[in-house]
Write a protein that holds these residues in place. Structure first.
Motif, short mmCIF file in Angstrom:
data_model
loop_
_atom_site.label_atom_id
_atom_site.label_comp_id
_atom_site.label_asym_id
_atom_site.label_seq_id
_atom_site.Cartn_x
_atom_site.Cartn_y
_atom_site.Cartn_z
N MET A 49 4.21 5.08 -29.84
CA MET A 49 4.46 3.67 -30.13
C MET A 49 5.88 3.28 -29.69
O MET A 49 6.09 2.22 -29.12
N LEU A 50 6.85 4.14 -29.97
CA LEU A 50 8.24 3.86 -29.58
C LEU A 50 8.41 3.86 -28.07
O LEU A 50 9.09 3.00 -27.52
N ILE A 51 7.80 4.82 -27.41
CA ILE A 51 7.94 4.92 -25.96
C ILE A 51 7.43 3.66 -25.27
O ILE A 51 8.08 3.11 -24.39
N PHE A 52 6.26 3.19 -25.69
CA PHE A 52 5.64 2.04 -25.04
C PHE A 52 6.01 0.71 -25.70
O PHE A 52 5.67 -0.34 -25.18
N GLN A 53 6.63 0.77 -26.86
CA GLN A 53 6.91 -0.43 -27.65
C GLN A 53 5.61 -1.20 -27.89
O GLN A 53 5.52 -2.40 -27.66
N LYS A 54 4.60 -0.46 -28.33
CA LYS A 54 3.27 -1.02 -28.61
C LYS A 54 2.92 -0.75 -30.06
O LYS A 54 3.48 0.12 -30.71
N THR A 55 1.92 -1.49 -30.55
CA THR A 55 1.48 -1.33 -31.93
C THR A 55 0.57 -0.11 -32.07
O THR A 55 0.02 0.39 -31.08
N ARG A 56 0.38 0.28 -33.30
CA ARG A 56 -0.53 1.38 -33.61
C ARG A 56 -1.94 1.04 -33.12
O ARG A 56 -2.66 1.90 -32.61
N LYS A 57 -2.34 -0.21 -33.24
CA LYS A 57 -3.68 -0.65 -32.81
C LYS A 57 -3.85 -0.48 -31.30
O LYS A 57 -4.90 -0.03 -30.84
N THR A 58 -2.82 -0.81 -30.52
CA THR A 58 -2.90 -0.64 -29.07
C THR A 58 -3.07 0.83 -28.71
O THR A 58 -3.92 1.19 -27.88
N ILE A 59 -2.30 1.70 -29.36
CA ILE A 59 -2.41 3.14 -29.11
C ILE A 59 -3.81 3.62 -29.48
O ILE A 59 -4.43 4.41 -28.77
N TYR A 60 -4.32 3.12 -30.59
CA TYR A 60 -5.68 3.46 -31.03
C TYR A 60 -6.69 3.04 -29.96
O TYR A 60 -7.59 3.81 -29.62
N ASN A 61 -6.54 1.83 -29.44
CA ASN A 61 -7.47 1.35 -28.40
C ASN A 61 -7.40 2.21 -27.15
O ASN A 61 -8.43 2.50 -26.52
N TRP A 62 -6.19 2.60 -26.75
CA TRP A 62 -6.04 3.50 -25.59
C TRP A 62 -6.72 4.82 -25.85
O TRP A 62 -7.34 5.40 -24.96
N ARG A 63 -6.59 5.30 -27.06
CA ARG A 63 -7.22 6.58 -27.43
C ARG A 63 -8.73 6.45 -27.33
O ARG A 63 -9.40 7.29 -26.72
N LYS A 64 -9.27 5.40 -27.92
CA LYS A 64 -10.73 5.22 -27.95
C LYS A 64 -11.31 4.94 -26.57
O LYS A 64 -12.45 5.28 -26.29
N SER A 65 -10.53 4.31 -25.69
CA SER A 65 -11.02 4.01 -24.34
C SER A 65 -10.87 5.19 -23.40
O SER A 65 -11.30 5.12 -22.25
#
Length: 94
Positions: A49-65
């Motif tokens: 999250m810190l590296i990309f400055q993205k939310t937990r939800k965005t990381i979750y979506n990347w994981r699921k996709s």
């Protein structure tokens, strides 16, 4: 109660300063740092999250996709560092 709010405000400011410093250091590192294929370095969700400055939800979506490989250890997700750097190379400005 007033003192607690002041302490909380100071702690938030310190956290922001430390986060900003960490992000500045991360930006100094080249995105194409070599990572040995046999090395499996796993990053915690908060680090990604810190590296990309993205939310937990965005990381979750990347994981699921399927954009980020992950593993779960003790109920916590970890992401393969080389996948994180591969996404960084594709991102504009990365």
């Amino acid at each position: 109660m007033k003192e607690e709010l002041m302490i909380l405000k100071i702690l938030r400011q310190l956290l922001k300063v430390q986060t900003d410093q960490l992000l500045a250091l991360l930006k100094m590192l080249p995105a194409d740092l070599p990572v040995k294929e046999e090395e499996e370095i796993w990053l915690h969700t908060n680090e990604v999250m810190l590296i990309f400055q993205k939310t937990r939800k965005t990381i979750y979506n990347w994981r699921k996709s399927g954009h980020l490989r992950y593993r779960v250890n003790g109920g916590t997700c970890y992401y393969l560092k080389k996948d994180v750097y591969a996404i960084m190379k594709k991102e504009p400005g990365g």
